[in-house]
Design a protein around this motif. Structure first.
Motif, mmCIF file in Angstrom:
data_model
loop_
_atom_site.group_PDB
_atom_site.id
_atom_site.type_symbol
_atom_site.label_atom_id
_atom_site.label_comp_id
_atom_site.label_asym_id
_atom_site.label_seq_id
_atom_site.Cartn_x
_atom_site.Cartn_y
_atom_site.Cartn_z
ATOM 1 N N GLY A 271 -23.342 1.747 -38.150
ATOM 2 C CA GLY A 271 -24.639 1.370 -37.497
ATOM 3 C C GLY A 271 -24.618 1.736 -35.751
ATOM 4 N N ILE A 272 -24.644 3.105 -35.884
ATOM 5 C CA ILE A 272 -24.968 3.764 -34.661
ATOM 6 C C ILE A 272 -26.518 3.725 -34.367
ATOM 7 N N THR A 273 -27.077 2.927 -33.648
ATOM 8 C CA THR A 273 -28.671 2.721 -33.375
ATOM 9 C C THR A 273 -29.178 4.169 -32.791
ATOM 10 N N PHE A 274 -28.370 4.750 -31.890
ATOM 11 C CA PHE A 274 -28.624 5.971 -31.584
ATOM 12 C C PHE A 274 -27.593 6.711 -31.200
ATOM 13 N N ASP A 275 -27.166 8.093 -31.671
ATOM 14 C CA ASP A 275 -26.313 8.895 -31.461
ATOM 15 C C ASP A 275 -26.655 10.020 -30.529
ATOM 16 N N SER A 276 -26.623 9.810 -29.147
ATOM 17 C CA SER A 276 -26.769 10.942 -28.251
ATOM 18 C C SER A 276 -25.801 12.017 -28.235
ATOM 19 N N GLY A 277 -24.683 11.741 -28.789
ATOM 20 C CA GLY A 277 -23.454 12.423 -28.851
ATOM 21 C C GLY A 277 -22.420 11.871 -27.652
ATOM 22 N N GLY A 278 -22.827 11.121 -26.944
ATOM 23 C CA GLY A 278 -21.968 10.680 -25.830
ATOM 24 C C GLY A 278 -21.819 11.812 -24.688
ATOM 25 N N ILE A 279 -20.718 11.805 -23.913
ATOM 26 C CA ILE A 279 -20.518 12.925 -23.115
ATOM 27 C C ILE A 279 -20.437 14.151 -23.827
ATOM 28 N N SER A 280 -20.080 14.309 -25.013
ATOM 29 C CA SER A 280 -20.072 15.651 -25.732
ATOM 30 C C SER A 280 -21.571 15.589 -26.228
ATOM 31 N N ILE A 281 -22.409 15.773 -25.249
ATOM 32 C CA ILE A 281 -23.989 15.433 -25.686
ATOM 33 C C ILE A 281 -24.527 16.491 -26.748
ATOM 34 N N LYS A 282 -25.378 15.988 -27.588
ATOM 35 C CA LYS A 282 -26.125 16.774 -28.429
ATOM 36 C C LYS A 282 -27.222 17.650 -27.798
ATOM 37 N N PRO A 283 -27.436 18.563 -28.460
ATOM 38 C CA PRO A 283 -28.586 19.526 -28.031
ATOM 39 C C PRO A 283 -29.800 18.657 -28.335
ATOM 40 N N ALA A 284 -31.106 19.083 -27.521
ATOM 41 C CA ALA A 284 -32.281 18.215 -27.451
ATOM 42 C C ALA A 284 -33.089 18.410 -28.867
ATOM 43 N N GLN A 285 -32.967 19.472 -29.567
ATOM 44 C CA GLN A 285 -33.680 19.988 -30.590
ATOM 45 C C GLN A 285 -33.304 18.725 -32.026
ATOM 46 N N SER A 286 -34.065 18.234 -32.355
ATOM 47 C CA SER A 286 -33.904 17.215 -33.609
ATOM 48 C C SER A 286 -33.226 16.095 -32.989
ATOM 49 N N MET A 287 -32.742 15.885 -32.071
ATOM 50 C CA MET A 287 -31.872 14.703 -31.492
ATOM 51 C C MET A 287 -32.583 13.401 -32.041
#
Ligand code: BES
Ligand code: MN
Ligand code: ZN
Length: 504
Positions: A271-287
């Motif tokens: 149930g991750i309501t938003f996964d930004s990646g945290g400090i190991s952040i995801k790229p903006a594309q399709s985030m």
């Protein structure tokens, strides 16, 4: 939309459109389609002879009847090759046909019971597939669109499933009822997933779960951060640390066999309501797609809604660890070491491998505190699974082949494709940590398998199946009963599984 059965002569029902069907290669339609052809003076066989209508799967031909028969229009829906026909074809073609008629603006629709005659399906099976196809195919998420043009848009009000043989009507109605229940469960899951993360927070998910419990007579419990601390859920709490939204551990319980508490099934949904990646952040594309990283949890809530209405003789316990994965000032860092509920230490190699961390505490909780005897977890867990299987197929892995087989069978019946991958013990090496018992990322090769192996360290010795829906939770196109956005996978599989385990 209302879906009803009607015992009648299909050529006489007064509706805006009647859906009939055609297998590929048939030149003289028989059965119900044949009866309509005859009543229209051979219009359908003429279209076939002209090469305009070929019966290709999903192909549609609309005929206006100008008062010659009851229905104002006849829609000939192609079923494809007879050898490839099954209930899922009915679901898909019904979805396509309903969307077609919705675009035309028809509000009262009748359909024949596809496959219940020459197609070899039972009346119940046909009714269920029609209801699922219609309800899921017409689904649209428009909650946030304020233009008034859509207020005037005509919706299909009524779908009549017409069957000449009165003896089949009861079974047909039963199938329709079951189809409606599971489609509404999947629809609830779709709604939760489509809702953006600023609205569908862990707190909101818990509210929805409470509402589902109240409506369906389920037990609902929501654990707060303090209770998670007391239980020692260090992995779940580590993921939640970087977010301003408080985490929730949602528990939904259906007691269908209270005399036998051990006759149970646990379903655990990420149930991750938003996964930004945290400090190991995801790229903006399709985030943005990561607003749907709670799809596993949504499927658990949708399934429990369906189960509360289907009432199988089994106890079903849903557990949803709900939190965001954000890079706030108190967020966990790569290199951190945390302890899960069962005492195992985890090195956080990558904060973007958060799903497995929240799941393991939920799995330990389900086994140790809820007495779960077999469990299935559902998660948008790895990009690697999307690479391996694409967007049409969920990955399944497990410790108990009989339970895996039951899940696969349930998925086939639902038309929700799954494929088993091996839980190769030798790959456990990739999850080895220098500093802790295990680390949360297994490196480059076989990412979907190493993620499952990580989970297996916390599954105890009960039969367990892991479903990675990273490729199947969203669709970028309309096809059959799938529309753009959330798919609601695998709610109908899980409902089938509970029914199967309960012996029906
Ligand atoms: N939620 C993602 C997985 C995902 C990716 C779901 C694409 C749906 C579509 C998950 O939390 C994640 O980020 N996994 C990482 C794990 C890696 C860091 C070991 C991944 O797959 O890249
Ligand atoms: Mn992630
Ligand atoms: Zn994730």
């Amino acid at each position: 939309m209302e879906i009803r059965t009607l015992a009648a002569d299909i050529t006489r029902v007064e509706v805006g459109a009647l859906i009939v069907n055609l297998f590929e290669g048939v030149t003289q339609p028989g059965g119900a389609t044949g009866a309509v052809d005859q009543a229209l003076g051979g219009a359908i066989s003429q279209l076939i002879a002209d090469g305009e209508t070929k019966g290709k799967k999903g192909a549609m031909t609309l005929i206006h009847t100008f008062g010659r028969i009851g229905p104002a229009r006849v829609l000939v829906a192609g079923l494809g090759k007879r050898e490839q026909f099954d209930a899922d074809v009915v679901r898909q073609v019904t979805g396509e046909a309903c969307r077609y008629l919705h675009r035309v603006g028809v509000q009262r629709v009748a359909t024949i019971a596809h496959g219940a005659g020459i197609g070899g399906l039972g009346a119940e099976e046909s009714g269920q597939a029609i209801a699922e196809g219609a309800l899921l195919g017409l689904y649209a998420f428009k909650r946030h669109i304020s233009s008034n043009s859509q207020d005037n848009e005509k919706e299909i009000q009524e779908l009549l499933v017409v069957e000449q043989d009165q003896a089949k009507v009861a079974a047909l109605a039963q199938g329709i009822e079951r189809g409606r229940i599971v489609a509404e469960g999947a629809t609830l899951a779709r709604d939760l997933v489509n809702e953006p993360a600023n609205i569908m927070t862990p707190t909101r998910m818990a509210e929805v779960a409470r509402q589902v419990a109240q409506e369906g007579g389920l037990e609902c419990q929501v654990l707060e951060r303090e209770q998670m601390q007391e239980l020692g859920m260090g992995a779940l709490l580590a993921v939640a640390a970087g977010s301003a939204q408080p985490p929730k551990l949602i528990i939904l319980k259906y007691n269908g066999d209270p005399q036998h508490p051990e006759n149970n099934l646990g379903i655990i949904g990420k149930g991750i309501t938003f996964d930004s990646g945290g400090i190991s952040i995801k790229p903006a594309q399709s985030m943005w797609e990561m607003k749907g990283d709670m799809s596993g949890g949504a499927s658990v809530i949708g399934t429990l809604q369906a189960i509360s209405r289907l009432k199988p003789k089994i106890n079903v316990i849903g557990v949803v660890p709900a939190t965001e994965n954000m890079p706030g000032g108190s967020a966990q860092r790569p290199g951190d070491i945390v302890k899960a509920m069962n005492g195992k230490s985890i090195e956080v190699d990558n904060t973007d491998a958060e799903g497995r961390m929240v799941l393991v505490d939920a799995m330990c909780y389900a086994r140790e505190k809820q007495g779960v005897r077999r469990m299935v977890d559902i998660a948008t867990l790895t990009g690697a699974m999307v690479v391996a299987l694409g967007n049409g197929c969920t990955g399944a892995l497990g410790t108990d082949q009989p339970l895996v087989d039951r899940v696969l069978r349930a998925s086939t019946a639902a038309g929700e494709k799954m494929w088993q991958l091996p839980l190769l013990e030798e790959y456990k090496e990739q999850n080895k940590s220098t500093w802790a018992d295990v680390k949360n990322s297994g490196g480059r090769g076989a990412g979907g398998i190493t993620a499952a192996l990580f989970l297996s360290e916390f599954a105890g010795d009960i039969p367990w199946v892991h479903l990675d829906i990273a490729g199947t939770f969203l669709s970028d196109k309309e096809k059959g009963y799938i529309v753009k956005g959330a798919t609601g996978v695998p709610v109908r599989t899980l409902a089938n599984l509970a029914l199967d385990l309960a012996g029906r």
